[in-house]
Design a protein around this motif. Structure first.
Motif, short mmCIF file in Angstrom:
data_model
loop_
_atom_site.label_atom_id
_atom_site.label_comp_id
_atom_site.label_asym_id
_atom_site.label_seq_id
_atom_site.Cartn_x
_atom_site.Cartn_y
_atom_site.Cartn_z
N UNK A 617 0.80 -1.35 -0.04
CA UNK A 617 -0.12 -0.06 0.23
C UNK A 617 0.80 1.12 -0.04
N UNK A 618 1.99 1.22 0.55
CA UNK A 618 3.01 2.27 0.49
C UNK A 618 4.01 2.28 -0.59
N UNK A 619 3.84 1.02 -1.43
CA UNK A 619 4.84 1.18 -2.43
C UNK A 619 4.60 1.94 -3.74
N UNK A 620 5.32 2.32 -4.57
CA UNK A 620 5.09 3.08 -5.78
C UNK A 620 4.92 1.95 -6.68
N UNK A 621 5.30 0.61 -6.63
CA UNK A 621 4.99 -0.49 -7.40
C UNK A 621 4.33 -1.77 -6.84
N UNK A 622 3.04 -1.52 -6.42
CA UNK A 622 2.47 -2.51 -5.65
C UNK A 622 2.13 -3.92 -6.45
N UNK A 623 2.21 -3.78 -7.81
CA UNK A 623 1.55 -4.82 -8.82
C UNK A 623 2.30 -6.28 -8.26
N UNK A 624 3.72 -6.47 -8.15
CA UNK A 624 4.16 -7.79 -7.91
C UNK A 624 3.67 -8.37 -6.56
N UNK A 625 3.52 -7.45 -5.63
CA UNK A 625 2.94 -8.34 -4.44
C UNK A 625 1.49 -8.33 -4.38
N UNK A 626 0.71 -7.70 -5.18
CA UNK A 626 -0.58 -8.03 -5.29
C UNK A 626 -0.97 -9.19 -6.31
N UNK A 627 -0.03 -9.40 -7.35
CA UNK A 627 -0.47 -10.71 -7.82
C UNK A 627 0.19 -11.90 -7.27
N UNK A 628 1.25 -11.88 -6.38
CA UNK A 628 1.52 -12.79 -5.32
C UNK A 628 0.55 -13.34 -4.53
#
Length: 656
Positions: A617-628
């Motif tokens: 939520x605080x990352x500028x690139x949340x997609x990798x964790x979201x996909x995981x």
């Protein structure tokens, strides 16, 4: 009831600070903090007074948390901010550099027709001035003017001086007029800096008009100091004849130009080659001038330095010193220390002025001068200072020698620093371990490893064994250049000597060992501390996992983590591994790792997923964790509430 509110405010602030300290990045707002507030039951007790009490005083120095809590409160059903809550958050932000947030909050308060107390505007304006934002401070001043609020004498004069110093003379004139209209008294600094800068471009008639306005208020302005500033400004603006006229006009008004003012004008004529005018001014000086009162200039210069008007303090100090007029020791020390931050050359002139008077700077002043000379790369000047002071037997004890030695190290002058150690020993002063550490550190920084080793050996010969910092410096350097055998030898040596390694020691060593794929040695290093210090072992563990992942050894890291006992295998290490796997698109390995965690400890897996969600939520690139997390849900490894606010926040960020 008030006491209960105070206790709840303290409890909420403690919980926020504690939770934020363990988050990444620290001291920043994130969804985990919102969950913390929900656990406390803060929403049920939420009130405007509670929000204000949480922020002031508990979060005044935690600016991001104060703003985050303020924004969180505004999102709660049925809650609206009032002047009290705005006052508290603006007070907190006034201690920060979050200027955009301050500006936004002021606009919000205005849009809601809230009347803020004048004290908060003073906080904000003073903060902006200290950080060199005079134009933004002027905008806030205009807001106060429109609301007919009282800014106060001190802040008004500070703003007047700041705008004048920055060359914003039109706006400074508006502040002057507003102060005059409201009957706000003028100070020597406020009016002095303004009129000084105005004289460089303004008409003498206008300058004298302003003098008459200020005089009409019967203010406590020092006329002699102002006279020097006016004639100096006129001379700097190449209007020496007007400066001569100003001397007479000011004298008629009772502002008593002193010898310094007359000298300024005489020297300006001298630079023009006008001998006749020089003699005329000197005659006037003898007949009409008064002796300068050093205490008047002392208060003015120290006041300038306090208000961070260093350039003006430097200029006036140079005027006084060039005429060989007296200045008190504390003024000279303040000038040397402060001016060296912006102009090392001028600071050196003040230093030599002090020496020429047969005096010496204080040790604090010497530290400030040395530090700033190093920052500006003026190492030759640093050596000159120490040469002059050494020739006058200035260095005589551990404290003074330590100042010289530490800044020689900072400046990279290792030969001179080593000579200081030798000189100290000759005088019967034993250098302590911190001094040897400083020299070893600079030797390693300059890649002078042989001299560093010789100094290391010399330490043991004279009975000064290394401490933790010594070992960390050397292990860090040997690790950096790939000499892992030497680094490991030193690591074992420190254990033999009873020196306990810390997280820094392990970070250096583990990174080098993983770089060379010496995994068995790295694991041995880790296991040496598992049974002695669990907390340290957990920190080392994260370092080890990061380094293994950095080299792409994901399976090695996963197996190592899953083989550990539960008390050592902290959730943070698993978070590090899973994040690295997500970033590297190694989702299948991550899923298998999560399954093993679930088999060992389902509760730990839930904690890990919560931390991953907060991080994304605080990352500028949340997609990798979201996909995981989606993959883990699809594989039924975890269960995700897709209606959860935190989850929706992450998803909305990924779609932007």
């Amino acid at each position: 009831m008030a006491r209960l509110g105070t206790e709840l405010a303290a409890r909420i602030s403690r919980a926020l600070i504690t939770e934020s300290n363990s988050s990444i990045p620290t001291r920043s707002w994130n969804p985990l903090l919102e969950q913390t507030l929900h656990k406390i039951g803060c929403r049920d007790s939420l009130s405007q007074s509670l929000v204000a009490r949480v922020i002031d005083p508990h979060l005044l120095t935690h600016h991001s948390l104060a703003l985050g809590f303020f924004n969180w409160a505004s999102q709660q059903p049925g809650f609206t901010h009032n002047s009290l809550t705005y006052h508290s958050v603006l007070k907190s932000l006034s201690f920060s550099r979050q200027f955009n947030a301050i500006e936004s909050l002021l606009k919000q308060a205005k849009a809601q027709n809230l009347t803020l107390d004048s004290s908060i505007y003073r906080f904000v304006i003073d903060s902006l001035i200290k950080r060199g934002k005079s134009q933004m401070a002027f905008s806030v001043f205009n807001e106060i003017k429109s609301q007919s609020l009282d800014l106060g004498t001190e802040t008004s004069n500070s703003l007047l001086a700041s705008l004048g110093s920055d060359g914003c003379l039109d706006n400074a004139m508006k502040v002057f007029d507003e102060m005059n209209n409201r009957g706000i008294g003028f100070s020597t600094i406020g009016f002095g800096v303004f009129i000084w800068r105005l004289c460089r471009n303004g008409d003498l008639g206008e300058v004298l008009r302003l003098v008459d306005v200020v005089e009409g208020w019967n203010s406590l302005i020092n006329g002699s100091v102002i006279a020097v500033l006016i004639v100096h400004g006129l001379c700097e603006g190449s209007r020496t004849s007007e400066a001569l006229r100003a001397l007479n006009e000011l004298r008629i008004r009772g502002w008593k130009p002193d010898f310094i003012a007359y000298r300024v004008v005489a020297e300006a004529f001298r630079s023009l080659g006008s001998v006749f005018d020089v003699n005329e001014v000197l005659k006037m000086k003898r007949k009409l001038g008064v002796a300068p009162r050093s205490n008047d200039y002392r208060e003015f210069i120290l006041g300038l330095i306090t208000e961070r008007r260093i350039y003006e303090a430097k200029e006036l100090g140079e005027v006084i010193a060039s005429g060989n007029f007296p200045m008190e020791d504390d003024v000279l020390n303040a000038l040397i220390g402060s001016v060296s931050t912006i102009d090392p050359y001028s600071a050196m002139k003040f230093f030599h002025f002090v020496i020429g008077k047969g005096k010496f700077p204080t040790l604090l002043t010497l530290s400030n001068l040395s530090r700033n000379l190093c920052k500006h790369g003026k190492i030759d000047e640093l050596l000159e200072v120490y040469r002059v002071l050494s020739s006058n037997e200035y260095f005589s004890d551990m404290e003074s020698y330590n100042v010289m030695f530490s800044f020689l190290c900072m400046g990279g002058r290792v030969r001179e620093a080593y000579e200081v150690l030798q000189e100290m020993r000759k005088k019967g002063l034993d250098p302590d371990i911190s001094m040897y550490n400083s020299l070893i550190e600079v030797l390693c920084r300059e890649d002078l490893l042989r001299p560093a080793k010789r100094l290391w050996d010399e330490m043991f010969v004279i009975g000064c064994g290394g401490n933790l910092k010594t070992y960390n410096i050397l292990i860090g350097k040997f690790s950096e250049i790939g000499q892992t055998e030497e680094a490991t030898r030193l690591f074992n040596h420190m254990l033999e000597k009873g020196v306990t390694p810390d997280a820094t020691t392990h970070r250096f060593l583990l990174e080098a060992l993983c770089q060379e794929t010496k995994f068995e040695t790295a694991v041995d290093v880790f296991y040496k501390h598992v049974n002695h210090d669990v907390m340290l072992a957990q920190n080392i563990l994260k370092t080890l996992i990061l380094n293994l992942c950095g080299k792409g050894h994901f399976l090695v890291a996963s197996k190592f983590l899953c083989d550990l006992t539960h008390d050592v295998s902290h959730s943070d290490a698993h978070v590090v591994l899973l994040k690295c796997l997500a970033d590297s698109e190694e989702v299948p390995i991550a899923v298998e790792h999560a399954k093993q965690i679930r088999g060992n400890s389902p509760s730990m897996l839930q904690v890990i997923c919560t931390k991953l969600l907060a991080f994304s939520s605080s990352s500028s690139n949340p997609e990798p964790i979201l996909h995981l997390l989606q993959a883990l849900s699809q594989e039924c490894v975890i269960s995700i509430d897709f209606g959860n606010d935190s989850w929706k926040h992450v998803c909305s960020k990924s779609l932007k």
